[in-house]
Scaffold this motif. Structure first.
Motif, PDB file in Angstrom:
ATOM      1  N   LEU A  92       0.840  -1.205   0.000  1.00  0.00           N
ATOM      2  CA  LEU A  92       0.000   0.000   0.000  1.00  0.00           C
ATOM      3  C   LEU A  92       0.873   1.252   0.000  1.00  0.00           C
ATOM      4  O   LEU A  92       0.579   2.228  -0.696  1.00  0.00           O
ATOM      5  N   CYS A 150      -5.426  -9.265  -5.047  1.00  0.00           N
ATOM      6  CA  CYS A 150      -4.571  -8.404  -4.220  1.00  0.00           C
ATOM      7  C   CYS A 150      -4.132  -7.186  -5.039  1.00  0.00           C
ATOM      8  O   CYS A 150      -4.215  -6.044  -4.576  1.00  0.00           O
ATOM      9  N   LEU A 153      -7.034  -4.818  -5.478  1.00  0.00           N
ATOM     10  CA  LEU A 153      -7.305  -4.019  -4.278  1.00  0.00           C
ATOM     11  C   LEU A 153      -6.266  -2.905  -4.099  1.00  0.00           C
ATOM     12  O   LEU A 153      -6.583  -1.845  -3.551  1.00  0.00           O
ATOM     13  N   ALA A 157      -7.167   0.851  -3.717  1.00  0.00           N
ATOM     14  CA  ALA A 157      -6.665   1.619  -2.569  1.00  0.00           C
ATOM     15  C   ALA A 157      -5.997   2.911  -3.027  1.00  0.00           C
ATOM     16  O   ALA A 157      -6.200   3.971  -2.431  1.00  0.00           O
ATOM     17  N   VAL A 175      -7.993  -2.135   3.956  1.00  0.00           N
ATOM     18  CA  VAL A 175      -7.654  -3.012   2.832  1.00  0.00           C
ATOM     19  C   VAL A 175      -7.372  -4.439   3.316  1.00  0.00           C
ATOM     20  O   VAL A 175      -7.858  -5.404   2.734  1.00  0.00           O
TER      21      VAL A 175
ATOM     22  N   TRP B 145     -15.573   3.253  -0.400  1.00  0.00           N
ATOM     23  CA  TRP B 145     -14.502   2.262  -0.460  1.00  0.00           C
ATOM     24  C   TRP B 145     -15.027   0.957  -1.087  1.00  0.00           C
ATOM     25  O   TRP B 145     -14.353   0.345  -1.914  1.00  0.00           O
ATOM     26  N   ALA B 149     -13.392  -0.864  -4.217  1.00  0.00           N
ATOM     27  CA  ALA B 149     -12.948  -2.259  -4.136  1.00  0.00           C
ATOM     28  C   ALA B 149     -13.611  -3.096  -5.229  1.00  0.00           C
ATOM     29  O   ALA B 149     -12.978  -3.968  -5.839  1.00  0.00           O
TER      30      ALA B 149
END
Lengths: 190, 190
Positions: A92, A150, A153, A157, A175, B145, B149
């Motif tokens: 992130l 992953c 996301l 993010a 997250v 969010w 996502a």
């Protein structure tokens, strides 16, 4: 007098703000003339390839520092779980620094970067597979899908952070929690 | 004799395969000369803007057909849950058709497309918020969010499909299940 490192840093920040930035925009952001920028990089693709390589360097450093190979062979559920959460937090941080490289079509298609990215992805997939074998992650989906999810996301993010949808201080928790448990209300499976 | 619709279809398929395709590549894929392509579209940005608009048309049709406004005001958990799963399946179909528009930097930054996309996102966010209020989705994260996502998982699903990581027949189930329940093994919360 800008060093190559300083120019790359300025280019990266500029491209994160506007991924369509031209060489003229990047030179202006770095506070140098276009001729100076072109002395360091023969063109926009050359510059993007180098930034893409730096984003892969970072990914590799994260996997090395996490000792992913050792963690995989440990078969230790707690260690696997902790490594996953730590890596996710680091990704992130990195996806904020290297945000544009996550989805830039040129970077994603450049053959040397693609080959190196695939090799790093294999190490990560090995970690997801080990976490499945140890009962940390669900094993009814392929570890390759978990790796893709992953990545998705991280894109989400990065965008959420930029849009102000999630405060930076909450991002890691939001997250990680979404990655592990999804969006359903607890105790209300579909 | 290619119609504008046929050319747009061919351009879209070509750009899905290679998002960096030039106007010459697109003309070749459509089986027309560059002069003909330029009679229809003044340049690559004009063509991309039209494809981006078509992807938003599709999104709007999906939200309209799902009667999202009615579903939101119904406060009916079963209906909200069913609508979410149906929409997700339709988005997966659409992200395959319009894959390149999901992450193309020009399309994502084009002002008229951005403004329209934000208005459609607001309708979707309203649906997520209603699903949270009805106890279908967790309410400890913002509905914005959840919307980000969901987008990230569509990017992941598009890539997974192209890489052969998930067979098409399993995609809807895998993505819906991941969206709702995440990657953790059942009964092993972090």
């Amino acid at each position: 007098m800008s060093t190559r490192e300083e120019i790359l840093g300025a280019a990266q920040r500029r491209l994160n703000l506007d991924p369509t930035s031209s060489m003229a925009d990047i030179a202006a952001a770095a506070g140098i003339g276009r001729a100076t920028l072109h002395r360091h990089f023969s063109g926009r693709e050359d510059l993007l390839t180098e930034i893409g390589a730096r984003s892969l360097d970072r990914w590799e450093e994260r996997l090395d520092a996490a000792r992913v190979g050792d963690v995989c062979s440990s078969d230790d559920a707690d260690r696997l779980r902790a490594t996953l959460v730590t890596l996710l937090g680091q990704y992130l941080e990195d996806s904020d620094d290297f945000g544009f490289a996550l989805t830039d079509q040129f970077v994603l298609a450049e053959p040397t970067l693609t080959a190196r990215g695939e090799a790093l992805a294999e190490r990560e997939i090995e970690l997801f597979a080990a976490a499945q074998a140890a009962g940390v992650l669900r094993d009814d989906v392929s570890p390759r899908w978990i790796s893709q999810a992953c990545y998705g996301l991280l894109v989400a993010a990065r965008d959420a952070l930029r849009a102000g949808d999630v405060p930076r201080r909450d991002l890691d928790t939001v997250v990680a929690s979404f990655f592990l448990h999804g969006a359903a209300a607890p105790g209300k499976p579909l």
